[in-house]
Design a protein around this motif. Sequence first.
Motif, short mmCIF file in Angstrom:
data_model
loop_
_atom_site.label_atom_id
_atom_site.label_comp_id
_atom_site.label_asym_id
_atom_site.label_seq_id
_atom_site.Cartn_x
_atom_site.Cartn_y
_atom_site.Cartn_z
N ASP A 97 0.80 -1.21 0.00
CA ASP A 97 0.00 0.00 0.00
C ASP A 97 0.84 1.28 0.00
OD1 ASP A 97 0.91 -0.56 2.47
OD2 ASP A 97 -0.83 0.20 3.53
N THR A 98 2.17 1.13 0.11
CA THR A 98 3.00 2.34 0.10
C THR A 98 2.98 3.00 -1.27
OG1 THR A 98 4.84 0.87 -0.26
CG2 THR A 98 4.62 1.82 1.93
N ARG A 99 2.66 2.21 -2.30
CA ARG A 99 2.61 2.77 -3.65
C ARG A 99 1.54 3.85 -3.76
NH1 ARG A 99 4.22 -2.48 -6.79
NH2 ARG A 99 5.50 -2.60 -4.96
N GLU A 154 3.69 17.82 0.99
CA GLU A 154 4.11 18.83 1.95
C GLU A 154 5.62 18.74 2.22
OE1 GLU A 154 2.69 19.22 6.31
OE2 GLU A 154 0.93 19.42 5.03
N ALA A 155 6.08 17.50 2.42
CA ALA A 155 7.50 17.30 2.71
C ALA A 155 8.37 17.73 1.52
CB ALA A 155 7.77 15.84 3.05
N VAL A 156 7.88 17.43 0.30
CA VAL A 156 8.63 17.80 -0.90
C VAL A 156 8.68 19.32 -1.03
CG1 VAL A 156 8.64 17.71 -3.41
CG2 VAL A 156 8.19 15.65 -2.10
N ALA A 209 10.57 10.60 -4.50
CA ALA A 209 11.05 9.22 -4.39
C ALA A 209 11.81 9.03 -3.08
CB ALA A 209 11.94 8.88 -5.58
N LEU A 210 12.61 10.02 -2.73
CA LEU A 210 13.42 9.92 -1.52
C LEU A 210 12.54 9.87 -0.27
CD1 LEU A 210 16.30 10.01 -0.30
CD2 LEU A 210 16.04 12.49 -0.15
N VAL A 211 11.53 10.76 -0.24
CA VAL A 211 10.64 10.79 0.91
C VAL A 211 9.90 9.45 1.05
CG1 VAL A 211 8.56 11.86 1.87
CG2 VAL A 211 10.36 13.29 0.90
N GLN A 212 9.47 8.91 -0.13
CA GLN A 212 8.77 7.61 -0.08
C GLN A 212 9.68 6.52 0.44
OE1 GLN A 212 7.38 7.26 -4.07
NE2 GLN A 212 5.31 7.90 -3.54
N ALA A 213 10.93 6.50 -0.05
CA ALA A 213 11.88 5.47 0.38
C ALA A 213 12.12 5.57 1.88
CB ALA A 213 13.18 5.60 -0.39
N LEU A 214 12.27 6.81 2.35
CA LEU A 214 12.51 7.00 3.79
C LEU A 214 11.32 6.51 4.61
CD1 LEU A 214 14.26 10.48 3.89
CD2 LEU A 214 15.24 8.25 4.41
N GLN A 235 11.30 2.77 4.76
CA GLN A 235 12.35 2.36 5.70
C GLN A 235 11.86 2.56 7.14
OE1 GLN A 235 15.87 4.75 5.66
NE2 GLN A 235 17.21 2.98 5.80
N ALA A 236 11.22 3.71 7.38
CA ALA A 236 10.73 4.00 8.72
C ALA A 236 9.65 2.99 9.13
CB ALA A 236 10.18 5.42 8.79
N ALA A 237 8.78 2.65 8.15
CA ALA A 237 7.72 1.69 8.44
C ALA A 237 8.32 0.33 8.80
CB ALA A 237 6.78 1.56 7.24
N ALA A 238 9.36 -0.06 8.05
CA ALA A 238 10.01 -1.34 8.31
C ALA A 238 10.66 -1.32 9.69
CB ALA A 238 11.06 -1.63 7.23
N GLY A 239 11.29 -0.20 10.02
CA GLY A 239 11.93 -0.07 11.33
C GLY A 239 10.91 -0.16 12.45
N GLU A 240 9.78 0.49 12.24
CA GLU A 240 8.73 0.50 13.25
C GLU A 240 8.18 -0.92 13.44
OE1 GLU A 240 7.81 2.40 15.35
OE2 GLU A 240 5.81 1.76 15.97
N ARG A 241 8.04 -1.63 12.31
CA ARG A 241 7.53 -3.00 12.41
C ARG A 241 8.51 -3.88 13.16
NH1 ARG A 241 6.20 -7.81 9.26
NH2 ARG A 241 8.44 -7.78 8.99
N ASP A 242 9.81 -3.68 12.91
CA ASP A 242 10.82 -4.46 13.62
C ASP A 242 10.75 -4.19 15.12
OD1 ASP A 242 11.69 -5.60 11.37
OD2 ASP A 242 13.53 -4.41 11.17
N ARG A 243 10.59 -2.90 15.44
CA ARG A 243 10.53 -2.52 16.86
C ARG A 243 9.32 -3.19 17.51
NH1 ARG A 243 8.06 0.50 20.16
NH2 ARG A 243 6.55 1.17 18.62
#
Lengths: 388, 221
Positions: free
Chosen positions: A6-8, A18-20, A188-193, A196-204
């Motif tokens: 769903d990140t797509r 907003e971030a861009v 693209a960079l914001v999406q990648a970050l 990554q953050a979502a993956a990190g959160e899931r790991d935590r």
Amino acid sequence: VRPFSDTRRSQCDPSITEAVEAATEPLWRAVAVFRFLALVYVLVAYLLLNQYFARPGWGWVVVGVMAAWTFLVSYLYRTPAGRRSTMVVTDIGVACLAIAVTPLVDDPARIAHGEPTLALVWPVAALLAAAVRWGLPGGLLAAVATSAASLTARGEFAWTTARNIVLLLVTGTVVGYAAGLFRRSQTALVQALRIQAAAGERDRLARSVHDGVLQVLALVQRQAGDLGGVGPELARAAGEQEIALRALVSRPIAALGTSQVDLVTLLSVLESTSLTLARPPDAVLLPEFVARELTAAVVAAADNVTRHAGVGAHTWVLVEDESDRVTVTVRDDGMGIAEGRLAEAASLGRLGVGQSIVGRVRDLGGDVTVESVEGQGTEIEFHVPRLA
Amino acid sequence: VTDPAASDPLRVMVVDDHPMWRDAVAADLSAAGLEVVATAGDGAEAVRRAAAAKPQVVLLDLQLPVLDGVAATSQILQADPSIRVLILSASGEQDDVLQAVKAGATGYLVKSASREELLEAIERVAAGDPVFTPGLAGLVLGEFRRMKSDGEPANEADQLSERETEVLRLVAKGLSYKQIAERLFISHRTVQNHVQNTLRKLQLHNRVELTRYAIERGLDD
């Protein structure tokens, strides 16, 4: 079973936009710096040249307006709200006016001689703002508008005007294209970050679930059996939940950017108190279609066990990655099938493992073997080749 | 491990950072007639207390504060190779389990195992027999295949024999040692030896890898 597909969707996520926009901040500052430098250039030039103008007093008024606009627009462009379309359009309008008023204050002889306009390079700041705001189309349109203003100011065609127009068009195109490119890569960079953050959160989350909830569930399963009453039922339920939760949090994230999926991830939904999954340490990557078909076949085989081998039967699923092929074995500890009866059942359809199992695997270029040892249950082995 | 006298109770140490779990398991083991000589709540404490209390079997959780279970396993065994480490983990963190076994743990059991399974596993580990769940057998099998396909030094001693692979596959498919013995027409003891050999090869390979890594680092520094 694809937790991150769903990140797509975030392509149009307002928070990403907003971030861009926030990341374009340095570009806007550069526009402001350019505008002030251009203003200083105009001031110095006019100080030296105002004596040659037809109406030097009015010329000072025009320079004063440009100075005031420089301060005002630079102040307004500081925030994203200040950079709205109407503001940028007005900016271009002011720039065009600054060019167009030249014939009203300057000496017609000077103009005819091809001297530069009173505004010099100052209008380019508005062109840059449009290019940063709307990318290539914005830069081009602003270049066309300021070019038109230059032609009006000149009144007739001159080679210097032609040169200026080319420079305006080149600036608008290059800066506009670069700004557009910057926005796309920033997105693209914001999406990648975020991924990554979502993956990190899931790991935590997974770590804390492992550490806390799973431990407690295991403890309930262990101790509740002694409570009597609903105890054994509670223990069984806790055990089932423990396995389900463990499968959920230990599911790896699908390899990004590939159509390969992990077979083990798909099969892990099968795990329960009556089904044990044995797997290699690494992910078993297969093309998505192959992995899903094989999983469907294994699920059908496991269902078959639950239906025929009886309530108390346990199922083991073994996944093996043999580099040139993948083998999945489904074994139950039911009664097994007597040797004669297995031979008698010449077609696997007789065993209740028909199209849903054999057909699927054969379509993948693989094969299925069934082995039964009396008293040791039945084994169904799936082999699927890896195609290079 | 030589059991000095059969009548002496087995000396066990329980390591887990959850006091509730630790106490429940310790109480179960005592009730079953084992002697819980020490408990510990983190990896470093486990290493210190194991050296002092000299348990025969250390029951170890993998997710420990201060020093994780894998590191604790190798340090406990470094100090006293006669100790047997049985991993009891709720994590299902596959890689951790494999690393602990490579570091020298002799057995692995999930926390959802029943009391009887746990007691049986402790006895078997104390007697020097590895305790393999089907899940662990699958991991070890996969690890040997990975080593082979990675083309790691094709040392004959590093690879599983055909028989060992066959036995390991049957363990991974959930067959008991008795069933495996029947199916392969070999003795129960032979099945045990095959399983033990696979574990020994894996641990040996790990030690060779670690040494090579240390030498490489040493030469680079």
